[in-house]
Design an enzyme around this catalytic site. Structure first.
Site, PDB file in Angstrom:
ATOM      1  N   HIS A 261       0.854  -1.190   0.000  1.00  0.00           N
ATOM      2  CA  HIS A 261       0.000   0.000   0.000  1.00  0.00           C
ATOM      3  C   HIS A 261       0.884   1.232   0.000  1.00  0.00           C
ATOM      4  CE1 HIS A 261      -3.165   2.819   1.174  1.00  0.00           C
ATOM      5  NE2 HIS A 261      -4.016   1.878   0.779  1.00  0.00           N
ATOM      6  N   ASP A 315      -7.859  -5.407   0.119  1.00  0.00           N
ATOM      7  CA  ASP A 315      -8.348  -6.328  -0.910  1.00  0.00           C
ATOM      8  C   ASP A 315      -7.958  -7.783  -0.667  1.00  0.00           C
ATOM      9  OD1 ASP A 315      -9.691  -4.430  -2.453  1.00  0.00           O
ATOM     10  OD2 ASP A 315      -7.845  -3.792  -3.442  1.00  0.00           O
TER      11      ASP A 315
END
Ligand code: SDX
Length: 391
Positions: A261, A315
């Protein structure tokens, strides 16, 4: 004006000021309007959270009831939108269908009055109300069935699962899906929200804002990763294959879906909550064949890439939850969009409050002052295969 250095992907460059959400990527903290995501997941509902994000504070009982009532009232789709959807190819991706439908709303609700609070309120309600109906309708239509009409006696999350699966969901499943929506509702200035804000800054209509954001969310580096995670777990196939797969990805420098991320350098707090939700579902409805593989993936990636701050993101575990809720894999990203509409609309409204069109600069790297070359003297640029006229 100070000239800034170029940062690819605008890493670390503030593109706006916002009071909607806050992320501490080192400590793994996410707050909406100052409230921790863990508290919202436990105590709030998606619609209450959407209200918080968009209007800046938690609603009173009366306000929440009115908001829920308005949303329930606007869930249905105009028959012309349903007719338009019938013409979509069933092999098309549901994110493309959703983007087209969101943009089409602009045709039906075309009066643009961005300085009118009633217009803003109606646009918010319509988008929150109709997007889930569109996602469920496309799913049924591509199977050759009529869409299921929304049910007024069901809450937001339960109604979506009902329209999708054509049966009333188990209360635990509905509550867990509602929490998933809350977890995905907002995340500072991510790619799709940035896209929404750039579009909003031109003072176009909110349907175009949401349509551009849906298109941006679809990519595999962003919301599209949730679908790719399940494909990856399926391809790995067994716990024994996990470490060789991870080693191969590292050697080939390919990205492992559901990990990493830009902001979080620890496990995404949403991934922790989603993993817990998946376990609750497994306890009631049975284990998922991919869960052991996912656990081994998290272990292996953390060991090998943890020093780079690469851990599961939102996710990674969401697909395992959605599978248990009967949601097909290519609807995972549309489901992300159903939730993220709340964040996009909050940023749309904030952007309108202090708008200036986004128009950054660039560093030009091409040639200048070139003379015009006649057609006979030009070098070939296109590959031969494309240069030949197609038959
Ligand atoms: C979402 O921004 C948001 O808030 C998004 C989101 C939201 O709620 O809106 O949180 C939702 O989009 C989650 C992210 C979903 N995407 C994926 O799961 C795809 C896989 N992850 C990545 O491709 C990547 O981590 C990104 C796109 C999420 C972040 O990309 P960055 O910040 O541009 O990082 P990078 O690609 O430049 O990588 C930095 C380093 C590199 O190593 P070095 O070259 O420095 O040695 O980290 C490595 C990368 O190779 N790396 C990975 C990796 N992610 C980063 N290596 C292997 N697998 C990965 N997934």
């Amino acid at each position: 004006m100070t000239v800034c250095e170029y940062r690819p992907g605008l890493e670390g460059v503030p593109a706006t000021q916002s009071s909607i959400s806050y992320v501490d990527g080192q400590a793994g903290i996410l707050e909406y309007r100052g409230i921790r995501i863990e508290d919202l997941a436990q105590h709030s509902t998606f619609l209450e959270t959407a209200y918080l994000l968009i209007w800046g504070g938690l609603p009173s009982k009366v306000e929440l009831e009115a908001f829920e009532h308005e949303i329930r009232y606007h869930r249905r789709l105009k028959y012309r939108i349903r007719d338009m959807m019938k013409c979509f190819p069933e092999s098309g991706h549901p994110m493309d269908a959703l983007q087209a439908c969101a943009a089409a709303l602009g045709l039906f609700y075309s009066r643009r009055a961005l300085d009118n609070p009633v217009y803003i309120q109606k646009a918010v309600v319509r988008l929150l109300a109709k997007i889930p109906t569109m996602v469920a309708a496309f799913q049924l239509m591509r199977k050759g069935n009529d869409p299921v009409q929304p049910r007024d006696d069901l809450g937001y999350a339960a109604n979506f699962l009902y329209m999708l699966n054509e049966r009333e969901p188990d209360p635990l499943a509905a509550r867990i899906f509602d929490i998933c929506l809350t977890l995905h509702a907002e995340h500072t200035i991510n790619a799709s929200t940035f896209s929404a804000m750039v579009t909003a800054s031109t003072l176009t209509d909110p349907y175009a804002v949401v349509a551009s954001a849906v298109g941006t969310l679809a990519g595999p580096l962003h919301g599209g990763a949730n679908e790719e995670v399940i494909d990856m777990l399926q391809q790995i196939g067994s716990v024994e294959n996990v470490r060789p797969f991870v080693d191969r990805c590292i050697a080939e420098k390919s990205k492992i879906m559901g990990f990493g991320h830009r902001v979080y350098k620890v496990k995404d707090p949403r991934a922790t909550i989603l993993q817990g939700l998946a376990e609750q579902l497994f306890e009631k409805f049975g284990q998922d064949e991919y869960y052991e593989i996912a656990l081994e993936m998290e272990q292996a990636v953390s060991e090998k890439l943890g020093h780079k701050g690469i851990y599961p993101n939102v996710d990674f575990y969401s697909g395992l939850v959605y599978r248990k809720l009967g949601i097909p894999t290519d609807l995972f990203t549309p489901v992300f969009a159903i939730a993220r509409v709340a964040g996009w609309l909050a940023h749309w409204k904030e952007q309108l409050g202090e708008n200036r069109i986004f128009r950054p600069t660039q560093i030009y790297t091409g040639p200048r002052q070139q003379g015009y070359v006649g057609i006979e003297d030009r070098p070939q640029i296109w590959d031969k295969q494309f240069a030949a006229p197609s038959v």
